[in-house]
Scaffold this active site. Structure first.
Site, PDB file in Angstrom:
ATOM      1  N   ASN A  10       0.878  -1.170   0.000  1.00  0.00           N
ATOM      2  CA  ASN A  10       0.000   0.000   0.000  1.00  0.00           C
ATOM      3  C   ASN A  10       0.915   1.218   0.000  1.00  0.00           C
ATOM      4  O   ASN A  10       1.491   1.569   1.026  1.00  0.00           O
ATOM      5  CB  ASN A  10      -0.881  -0.048   1.253  1.00  0.00           C
ATOM      6  CG  ASN A  10      -1.842   1.119   1.319  1.00  0.00           C
ATOM      7  OD1 ASN A  10      -1.790   2.018   0.480  1.00  0.00           O
ATOM      8  ND2 ASN A  10      -2.695   1.113   2.317  1.00  0.00           N
ATOM      9  N   HIS A  25     -13.153   1.983   0.717  1.00  0.00           N
ATOM     10  CA  HIS A  25     -13.080   0.932   1.755  1.00  0.00           C
ATOM     11  C   HIS A  25     -13.662  -0.389   1.245  1.00  0.00           C
ATOM     12  O   HIS A  25     -14.127  -1.209   2.034  1.00  0.00           O
ATOM     13  CB  HIS A  25     -13.875   1.322   3.030  1.00  0.00           C
ATOM     14  CG  HIS A  25     -13.258   2.407   3.847  1.00  0.00           C
ATOM     15  ND1 HIS A  25     -14.015   3.322   4.537  1.00  0.00           N
ATOM     16  CD2 HIS A  25     -11.965   2.706   4.124  1.00  0.00           C
ATOM     17  CE1 HIS A  25     -13.221   4.160   5.190  1.00  0.00           C
ATOM     18  NE2 HIS A  25     -11.976   3.807   4.939  1.00  0.00           N
ATOM     19  N   GLY A  27     -13.084   3.875  11.468  1.00  0.00           N
ATOM     20  CA  GLY A  27     -11.682   4.035  11.872  1.00  0.00           C
ATOM     21  C   GLY A  27     -11.374   5.516  11.774  1.00  0.00           C
ATOM     22  O   GLY A  27     -12.221   6.349  12.083  1.00  0.00           O
ATOM     23  N   ASN A  28     -10.147   5.850  11.329  1.00  0.00           N
ATOM     24  CA  ASN A  28      -9.881   7.263  11.069  1.00  0.00           C
ATOM     25  C   ASN A  28     -10.729   7.749   9.906  1.00  0.00           C
ATOM     26  O   ASN A  28     -11.301   8.819   9.939  1.00  0.00           O
ATOM     27  CB  ASN A  28      -8.403   7.455  10.758  1.00  0.00           C
ATOM     28  CG  ASN A  28      -7.756   8.288  11.825  1.00  0.00           C
ATOM     29  OD1 ASN A  28      -8.372   9.221  12.347  1.00  0.00           O
ATOM     30  ND2 ASN A  28      -6.550   7.934  12.185  1.00  0.00           N
ATOM     31  N   ARG A  38      -2.585  -2.249  -3.336  1.00  0.00           N
ATOM     32  CA  ARG A  38      -3.818  -1.514  -3.080  1.00  0.00           C
ATOM     33  C   ARG A  38      -3.821  -0.277  -3.981  1.00  0.00           C
ATOM     34  O   ARG A  38      -2.901   0.545  -3.927  1.00  0.00           O
ATOM     35  CB  ARG A  38      -3.878  -1.081  -1.617  1.00  0.00           C
ATOM     36  CG  ARG A  38      -5.108  -0.269  -1.361  1.00  0.00           C
ATOM     37  CD  ARG A  38      -5.006   0.480  -0.078  1.00  0.00           C
ATOM     38  NE  ARG A  38      -6.241   1.199   0.171  1.00  0.00           N
ATOM     39  CZ  ARG A  38      -6.306   2.324   0.855  1.00  0.00           C
ATOM     40  NH1 ARG A  38      -5.210   2.860   1.349  1.00  0.00           N
ATOM     41  NH2 ARG A  38      -7.452   2.912   1.042  1.00  0.00           N
ATOM     42  N   ARG A  87     -12.217  14.457   8.810  1.00  0.00           N
ATOM     43  CA  ARG A  87     -13.062  14.826   7.648  1.00  0.00           C
ATOM     44  C   ARG A  87     -14.490  15.110   8.098  1.00  0.00           C
ATOM     45  O   ARG A  87     -15.033  14.406   8.944  1.00  0.00           O
ATOM     46  CB  ARG A  87     -13.074  13.693   6.618  1.00  0.00           C
ATOM     47  CG  ARG A  87     -11.792  13.551   5.846  1.00  0.00           C
ATOM     48  CD  ARG A  87     -11.801  12.333   4.951  1.00  0.00           C
ATOM     49  NE  ARG A  87     -10.827  11.357   5.397  1.00  0.00           N
ATOM     50  CZ  ARG A  87     -10.744  10.100   4.962  1.00  0.00           C
ATOM     51  NH1 ARG A  87     -11.600   9.658   4.060  1.00  0.00           N
ATOM     52  NH2 ARG A  87      -9.829   9.286   5.429  1.00  0.00           N
ATOM     53  N   GLU A 102     -14.297  -1.867  16.154  1.00  0.00           N
ATOM     54  CA  GLU A 102     -13.859  -3.104  16.805  1.00  0.00           C
ATOM     55  C   GLU A 102     -13.645  -2.932  18.299  1.00  0.00           C
ATOM     56  O   GLU A 102     -13.685  -3.915  19.046  1.00  0.00           O
ATOM     57  CB  GLU A 102     -12.535  -3.581  16.178  1.00  0.00           C
ATOM     58  CG  GLU A 102     -12.692  -4.061  14.746  1.00  0.00           C
ATOM     59  CD  GLU A 102     -11.359  -4.186  14.016  1.00  0.00           C
ATOM     60  OE1 GLU A 102     -10.349  -4.515  14.654  1.00  0.00           O
ATOM     61  OE2 GLU A 102     -11.344  -3.935  12.796  1.00  0.00           O
ATOM     62  N   GLU A 118      -7.819  -5.746   5.548  1.00  0.00           N
ATOM     63  CA  GLU A 118      -7.709  -5.285   4.162  1.00  0.00           C
ATOM     64  C   GLU A 118      -6.533  -5.970   3.457  1.00  0.00           C
ATOM     65  O   GLU A 118      -6.642  -6.360   2.294  1.00  0.00           O
ATOM     66  CB  GLU A 118      -7.599  -3.759   4.122  1.00  0.00           C
ATOM     67  CG  GLU A 118      -8.923  -3.123   4.552  1.00  0.00           C
ATOM     68  CD  GLU A 118      -8.887  -1.612   4.693  1.00  0.00           C
ATOM     69  OE1 GLU A 118      -8.444  -1.140   5.752  1.00  0.00           O
ATOM     70  OE2 GLU A 118      -9.301  -0.917   3.760  1.00  0.00           O
ATOM     71  N   LYS A 121       3.366   0.819   3.110  1.00  0.00           N
ATOM     72  CA  LYS A 121       2.903  -0.132   4.108  1.00  0.00           C
ATOM     73  C   LYS A 121       2.930  -1.493   3.415  1.00  0.00           C
ATOM     74  O   LYS A 121       2.501  -1.600   2.260  1.00  0.00           O
ATOM     75  CB  LYS A 121       1.464   0.245   4.490  1.00  0.00           C
ATOM     76  CG  LYS A 121       0.995  -0.297   5.794  1.00  0.00           C
ATOM     77  CD  LYS A 121      -0.375   0.297   6.111  1.00  0.00           C
ATOM     78  CE  LYS A 121      -1.049  -0.555   7.171  1.00  0.00           C
ATOM     79  NZ  LYS A 121      -2.469  -0.307   7.262  1.00  0.00           N
TER      80      LYS A 121
HETATM   81  P1  AMP Z   1      -8.142   2.800  12.297  1.00  0.00           P
HETATM   82  O1  AMP Z   1      -8.059   3.921  11.309  1.00  0.00           O
HETATM   83  O2  AMP Z   1      -9.028   1.669  11.857  1.00  0.00           O
HETATM   84  O3  AMP Z   1      -6.794   2.329  12.801  1.00  0.00           O
HETATM   85  O4  AMP Z   1      -8.895   3.399  13.599  1.00  0.00           O
HETATM   86  C1  AMP Z   1      -8.368   4.483  14.321  1.00  0.00           C
HETATM   87  C2  AMP Z   1      -9.418   4.939  15.327  1.00  0.00           C
HETATM   88  O5  AMP Z   1      -9.759   3.838  16.193  1.00  0.00           O
HETATM   89  C3  AMP Z   1      -8.943   6.073  16.230  1.00  0.00           C
HETATM   90  O6  AMP Z   1      -9.976   7.029  16.372  1.00  0.00           O
HETATM   91  C4  AMP Z   1      -8.702   5.374  17.551  1.00  0.00           C
HETATM   92  O7  AMP Z   1      -8.879   6.245  18.631  1.00  0.00           O
HETATM   93  C5  AMP Z   1      -9.800   4.332  17.530  1.00  0.00           C
HETATM   94  N1  AMP Z   1      -9.551   3.292  18.523  1.00  0.00           N
HETATM   95  C6  AMP Z   1      -8.554   2.373  18.534  1.00  0.00           C
HETATM   96  N2  AMP Z   1      -8.619   1.637  19.683  1.00  0.00           N
HETATM   97  C7  AMP Z   1      -9.660   2.111  20.408  1.00  0.00           C
HETATM   98  C8  AMP Z   1     -10.237   1.798  21.671  1.00  0.00           C
HETATM   99  N3  AMP Z   1      -9.724   0.824  22.448  1.00  0.00           N
HETATM  100  N4  AMP Z   1     -11.313   2.503  22.080  1.00  0.00           N
HETATM  101  C9  AMP Z   1     -11.829   3.497  21.328  1.00  0.00           C
HETATM  102  N5  AMP Z   1     -11.331   3.842  20.129  1.00  0.00           N
HETATM  103  C10 AMP Z   1     -10.267   3.173  19.657  1.00  0.00           C
END
Ligand code: AMP
Length: 391
Positions: A9, A173, A200-201, A84, A231, A324, A374, A16
């Site tokens: 990626n 996604h 996620g982000n 990707r 965003r 998750e 992914e 990555k």
């Molecule tokens: P990702 O882009 O899928 O890696 O997700 C990132 C987001 O997941 C960020 O906002 C993190 O704060 C959130 N996140 C990761 N672990 C936790 C957790 N244990 N509790 C709440 N949010 C989480």
């Protein structure tokens, strides 16, 4: 194909990677090369025994970093490379073997993803030069959503903008929504109707019916839809003209604010990180509380809207770092959908965190937490395509 698949990626200054063995039981090696092109370029990775390593790569470009990554794979030779690629336009409805025509098509789609596609292609070109004998496959974020019907992908804009300039909803996604919906089918033992929420982000929702995406929250770009880390997601389309006319903002100002300064960080005035916001909200921070409330309401609203795309709703699947892990966020989203008739199992919800797979409902439509994968999905599609080509 028994050799592992190397998944790449490639960003404008990062790579990555993950080496995915053909058997799910074998360990993966993975890592991230960052700040490429600068004196601080560095590669952080994990080897076959799960041990971390770091290598300084001062001044390294993508090709040098890839060569170093290959050297770190401890004698494991990939049998294929899966890349990707963010945007496949309307041309790519599934993964494809990369040849000169495919490279030219990805280049032609760059106008739709100017930040991503050229960077993705750098990885393709460097890998082709380094390993001309290895089959390379492009796996597109948009491909899974090419099954959207016109009523879901067309904007109510003049037809010529679609016909001549490709302005329509594409969705992103795709590998994540494809992976978690097919896993939900397997776990539930049905070819179901699922609403998937990748939180996620970046965040998006998707309506999947019997393995096909029928609608999704992201559109022409990954800015449409839900509130995300930085965003804005959906705003009034009139906002852009208003900011330009009333505040004298340039297009670059508007683009930056909507993509980088909005979402959770904009609403809270504090952070784009859900963990920090949950902590601050528990200590009474009003901005953090509001950000979480808007975030959850908008996810619920999007799921309710996307339910119109499904002939039957079998359940909701949560994935991504927030989906998750943040059980309180899941609880709020489900609470905002009382008309779905879902009963949340509070204990199962609280216990399902840190990448665990689990069912968290106590009746009604099913609720699943399914970790996204992914890289695993890109490797799977790469292997399938090569096996088809060899058959
Ligand atoms: P990702 O882009 O899928 O890696 O997700 C990132 C987001 O997941 C960020 O906002 C993190 O704060 C959130 N996140 C990761 N672990 C936790 C957790 N244990 N509790 C709440 N949010 C989480």
């Amino acid at each position: 194909m028994h050799a592992p698949t190397l998944v790449i990626n490639c960003g404008s200054s990062s790579i990555k990677y993950a080496l995915i063995p053909a058997s799910a039981e074998s360990p993966r090696q993975f890592g991230l090369a960052e700040r490429l092109g600068s004196a601080e370029a560095i590669l952080n990775g994990t080897d076959g025994r799960g041990e971390s390593f770091a290598r300084a790569l001062p001044g390294a470009d993508h090709a040098t970093a890839l060569e170093t990554i290959l050297g770190c794979l401890e004698g494991q030779h990939p049998g294929a490379v899966g890349h990707r690629i963010v945007h496949g336009g309307e041309r790519f409805t599934r993964a494809v073997l990369i040849d000169d025509d495919v490279v030219a098509e990805i280049e032609a789609t760059a106008a739709l993803a100017p930040l991503h596609n050229p960077a993705n292609l750098e990885g393709v070109m460097a890998t082709r030069t380094l390993f001309p004998q290895l089959p390379q496959v492009a796996v597109f974020d948009t491909a899974f959503h090419q099954s959207l019907p016109p009523r879901a992908y067309r904007y109510a804009l003049p037809e010529a903008l679609y016909r001549d300039h490709g302005i329509r909803r594409y969705g992103f996604h795709g590998t994540s929504h494809a992976h978690v919906s097919s896993r939900a089918d397997a776990l539930a033992g049905i070819r179901g109707g699922w609403l998937t929420a990748h939180l996620g982000n970046g965040c998006s929702t998707c309506a999947v019916w019997q393995g096909e995406s029928l609608d999704t929250s992201m559109g022409l770009t990954p800015l449409e839809g839900l509130v995300m880390g930085t965003r804005s997601g959906d705003v009034d389309p009139g906002l852009h003209a208003h900011l330009a006319r009333q505040l004298g903002w340039s297009l670059d100002d508007i683009d930056r604010v909507l993509n980088r300064d909005s979402g959770l960080v904009g609403l809270s005035g504090l952070s784009n990180d859900m963990r920090e916001l949950e902590q601050a909200a528990s200590e009474g921070h009003a901005g953090a509380r509001l950000a979480i409330e808007v975030f959850c309401y908008r996810v619920a609203k999007s799921l309710a809207a996307l339910s119109c795309a499904l002939p039957r709703l079998d359940g909701i699947v949560f994935t991504g770092g927030i989906g998750e892990n943040a059980s309180a966020v899941r609880q709020r989203i489900v609470a905002a959908l009382p008309h779905f008739g879902i009963a949340l199992d509070d204990d199962a919800n609280d216990a399902t965190v840190r990448g665990r797979e689990g069912r968290i409902d106590a009746g009604g439509p099913q609720l699943w937490v399914i970790p996204t994968d992914e890289e695993g999905r890109i490797a799977l599609e790469t292997r399938q395509l090569i096996e088809e080509a060899c058959a």
